[in-house]
Design a protein around this motif. Structure first.
Motif, PDB file in Angstrom:
ATOM      1  N   GLY A 170     -43.391   4.589  22.047  1.00 16.09           N
ATOM      2  CA  GLY A 170     -45.042   5.152  21.947  1.00 16.09           C
ATOM      3  C   GLY A 170     -46.165   4.796  21.170  1.00 16.09           C
ATOM      4  N   GLU A 171     -46.983   5.503  21.211  1.00 20.81           N
ATOM      5  CA  GLU A 171     -48.560   5.960  20.451  1.00 20.81           C
ATOM      6  C   GLU A 171     -48.161   6.726  19.838  1.00 20.81           C
ATOM      7  OE1 GLU A 171     -51.166   4.002  20.829  1.00 20.81           O
ATOM      8  OE2 GLU A 171     -49.908   2.522  21.488  1.00 20.81           O
ATOM      9  N   ASP A 172     -46.997   7.531  19.984  1.00 19.17           N
ATOM     10  CA  ASP A 172     -46.460   8.843  18.825  1.00 19.17           C
ATOM     11  C   ASP A 172     -45.908   8.771  17.717  1.00 19.17           C
ATOM     12  OD1 ASP A 172     -48.090  10.653  20.940  1.00 19.17           O
ATOM     13  OD2 ASP A 172     -45.586  10.649  21.690  1.00 19.17           O
ATOM     14  N   MET A 173     -46.164   9.104  16.587  1.00 17.48           N
ATOM     15  CA  MET A 173     -46.100   9.162  15.381  1.00 17.48           C
ATOM     16  C   MET A 173     -44.562   9.365  15.028  1.00 17.48           C
ATOM     17  SD  MET A 173     -47.329   8.777  11.716  1.00 17.48           S
ATOM     18  CE  MET A 173     -48.562  10.854  11.561  1.00 17.48           C
ATOM     19  N   VAL A 174     -43.798   9.260  14.721  1.00 20.00           N
ATOM     20  CA  VAL A 174     -42.363  10.651  15.174  1.00 20.00           C
ATOM     21  C   VAL A 174     -41.661  10.278  13.738  1.00 20.00           C
ATOM     22  CG1 VAL A 174     -41.746   9.681  17.606  1.00 20.00           C
ATOM     23  CG2 VAL A 174     -40.718   8.091  15.819  1.00 20.00           C
ATOM     24  N   ALA A 175     -41.753   9.239  12.676  1.00 20.87           N
ATOM     25  CA  ALA A 175     -40.628   9.671  11.589  1.00 20.87           C
ATOM     26  C   ALA A 175     -41.559   8.888   9.939  1.00 20.87           C
ATOM     27  CB  ALA A 175     -40.238   9.023  11.630  1.00 20.87           C
ATOM     28  N   GLY A 176     -41.827   8.892   8.829  1.00 17.88           N
ATOM     29  CA  GLY A 176     -42.021   8.433   8.094  1.00 17.88           C
ATOM     30  C   GLY A 176     -40.873   8.220   6.998  1.00 17.88           C
ATOM     31  N   ILE A 177     -40.845   6.146   7.221  1.00 15.65           N
ATOM     32  CA  ILE A 177     -39.170   5.919   6.192  1.00 15.65           C
ATOM     33  C   ILE A 177     -40.374   4.916   4.932  1.00 15.65           C
ATOM     34  CG2 ILE A 177     -37.353   4.382   5.909  1.00 15.65           C
ATOM     35  CD1 ILE A 177     -37.500   4.489   9.362  1.00 15.65           C
ATOM     36  N   PHE A 178     -39.913   5.737   3.652  1.00 16.99           N
ATOM     37  CA  PHE A 178     -39.709   4.881   2.071  1.00 16.99           C
ATOM     38  C   PHE A 178     -38.774   5.505   1.613  1.00 16.99           C
ATOM     39  CE2 PHE A 178     -40.854   8.957   1.695  1.00 16.99           C
ATOM     40  CZ  PHE A 178     -40.932   9.667  -0.039  1.00 16.99           C
ATOM     41  N   GLN A 179     -38.414   3.910   0.803  1.00 20.95           N
ATOM     42  CA  GLN A 179     -37.390   4.361  -0.612  1.00 20.95           C
ATOM     43  C   GLN A 179     -37.785   5.317  -1.775  1.00 20.95           C
ATOM     44  OE1 GLN A 179     -34.390   2.210  -0.737  1.00 20.95           O
ATOM     45  NE2 GLN A 179     -34.118   2.914  -1.280  1.00 20.95           N
TER      46      GLN A 179
ATOM     47  N   HIS B   8     -31.495  10.209   3.018  1.00 22.62           N
ATOM     48  CA  HIS B   8     -31.422  11.633   4.232  1.00 22.62           C
ATOM     49  C   HIS B   8     -32.293  11.068   4.524  1.00 22.62           C
ATOM     50  CE1 HIS B   8     -33.454  12.223   0.310  1.00 22.62           C
ATOM     51  NE2 HIS B   8     -33.966  12.936   1.247  1.00 22.62           N
ATOM     52  N   TRP B   9     -32.969  12.420   5.425  1.00 25.00           N
ATOM     53  CA  TRP B   9     -33.381  12.642   5.954  1.00 25.00           C
ATOM     54  C   TRP B   9     -34.633  14.438   5.496  1.00 25.00           C
ATOM     55  CZ3 TRP B   9     -36.819  10.124   9.845  1.00 25.00           C
ATOM     56  CH2 TRP B   9     -36.662   9.336  10.762  1.00 25.00           C
TER      57      TRP B   9
ATOM     58  N   ALA C  35     -37.158  28.021  -4.039  1.00 22.64           N
ATOM     59  CA  ALA C  35     -36.581  28.114  -5.236  1.00 22.64           C
ATOM     60  C   ALA C  35     -34.931  28.101  -5.274  1.00 22.64           C
ATOM     61  CB  ALA C  35     -37.052  30.093  -5.190  1.00 22.64           C
ATOM     62  N   LYS C  36     -34.440  28.130  -3.996  1.00 23.40           N
ATOM     63  CA  LYS C  36     -33.231  28.209  -4.201  1.00 23.40           C
ATOM     64  C   LYS C  36     -32.526  26.580  -4.121  1.00 23.40           C
ATOM     65  CE  LYS C  36     -30.825  32.153  -3.536  1.00 23.40           C
ATOM     66  NZ  LYS C  36     -30.389  31.993  -4.252  1.00 23.40           N
ATOM     67  N   GLY C  37     -33.836  25.427  -4.491  1.00 24.65           N
ATOM     68  CA  GLY C  37     -33.502  23.781  -5.306  1.00 24.65           C
ATOM     69  C   GLY C  37     -32.951  23.502  -3.344  1.00 24.65           C
ATOM     70  N   ALA C  38     -33.497  23.525  -2.588  1.00 19.41           N
ATOM     71  CA  ALA C  38     -33.738  23.102  -1.250  1.00 19.41           C
ATOM     72  C   ALA C  38     -34.731  22.209  -1.131  1.00 19.41           C
ATOM     73  CB  ALA C  38     -33.664  24.234  -0.073  1.00 19.41           C
ATOM     74  N   PRO C  39     -34.593  20.423  -0.931  1.00 22.59           N
ATOM     75  CA  PRO C  39     -35.877  20.213  -1.357  1.00 22.59           C
ATOM     76  C   PRO C  39     -36.766  19.423   0.602  1.00 22.59           C
ATOM     77  CG  PRO C  39     -33.865  19.072  -0.630  1.00 22.59           C
ATOM     78  CD  PRO C  39     -32.873  20.521  -0.796  1.00 22.59           C
ATOM     79  N   MET C  40     -37.533  19.393   0.548  1.00 24.22           N
ATOM     80  CA  MET C  40     -38.383  19.849   1.703  1.00 24.22           C
ATOM     81  C   MET C  40     -39.427  18.416   0.989  1.00 24.22           C
ATOM     82  SD  MET C  40     -39.146  23.496   1.587  1.00 24.22           S
ATOM     83  CE  MET C  40     -38.138  23.700   0.860  1.00 24.22           C
ATOM     84  N   GLY C  41     -40.334  18.406   1.821  1.00 21.26           N
ATOM     85  CA  GLY C  41     -41.954  17.420   2.268  1.00 21.26           C
ATOM     86  C   GLY C  41     -42.934  18.369   2.388  1.00 21.26           C
ATOM     87  N   LEU C  42     -44.544  18.833   1.796  1.00 21.81           N
ATOM     88  CA  LEU C  42     -45.215  19.686   2.797  1.00 21.81           C
ATOM     89  C   LEU C  42     -46.151  18.498   2.724  1.00 21.81           C
ATOM     90  CD1 LEU C  42     -45.301  22.428  -0.313  1.00 21.81           C
ATOM     91  CD2 LEU C  42     -43.907  22.173   1.730  1.00 21.81           C
ATOM     92  N   THR C  43     -47.119  18.361   3.347  1.00 15.65           N
ATOM     93  CA  THR C  43     -47.809  17.645   4.102  1.00 15.65           C
ATOM     94  C   THR C  43     -49.108  17.521   4.416  1.00 15.65           C
ATOM     95  OG1 THR C  43     -47.912  15.133   5.749  1.00 15.65           O
ATOM     96  CG2 THR C  43     -46.766  16.655   6.409  1.00 15.65           C
TER      97      THR C  43
END
Length: 107
Positions: free
Chosen positions: A32-41, A53-54, A96-104
């Motif tokens: 709909g109008e809601d942004m639910v995800a972003g996808i990039f290579q 992965h997500w 610090a343990k190596g787990a990946p994530m994004g900050l925005t």
């Protein structure tokens, strides 16, 4: 592009493509109008060996300050902070343990 088509067909998302400063394409997925995800290579040496992965993104007030705090707290940067026009500012990190994530910081 293949992943975006799958999510469009299976989940009913609409996909908007926008160019990234590095020449790639960022795809914003909407329901709909809601942004639910972003996808990039994820191209480049910092992503070598990672399977598709997500990534969970955490909203922060200041991506650049949070990137510095990540390193100070024993984590590391996967990417330098970058802007996605019309979407926000992002950085990919490992805790610090190596787990990946994004900050925005959403735009």
């Amino acid at each position: 592009a293949g992943a975006a088509a799958w999510y469009r067909d299976v989940l009913g998302w609409t996909i908007e493509e926008m160019p990234m400063p590095d020449g790639g394409t960022y795809r914003v997925a909407r329901l709909g109008e809601d942004m639910v995800a972003g996808i990039f290579q994820m191209d480049g040496p910092q992503f070598e060996g990672l399977p598709d992965h997500w990534v969970t993104y955490f909203a922060v007030d200041d991506v650049d300050a949070s990137a510095k705090a990540t390193v100070a707290a024993g984590g590391s940067l996967i990417s330098e902070p970058f802007d996605v026009p019309g979407v926000g500012r992002f950085v990919m990190v490992r805790d610090a343990k190596g787990a990946p994530m994004g900050l925005t910081t959403p735009g």
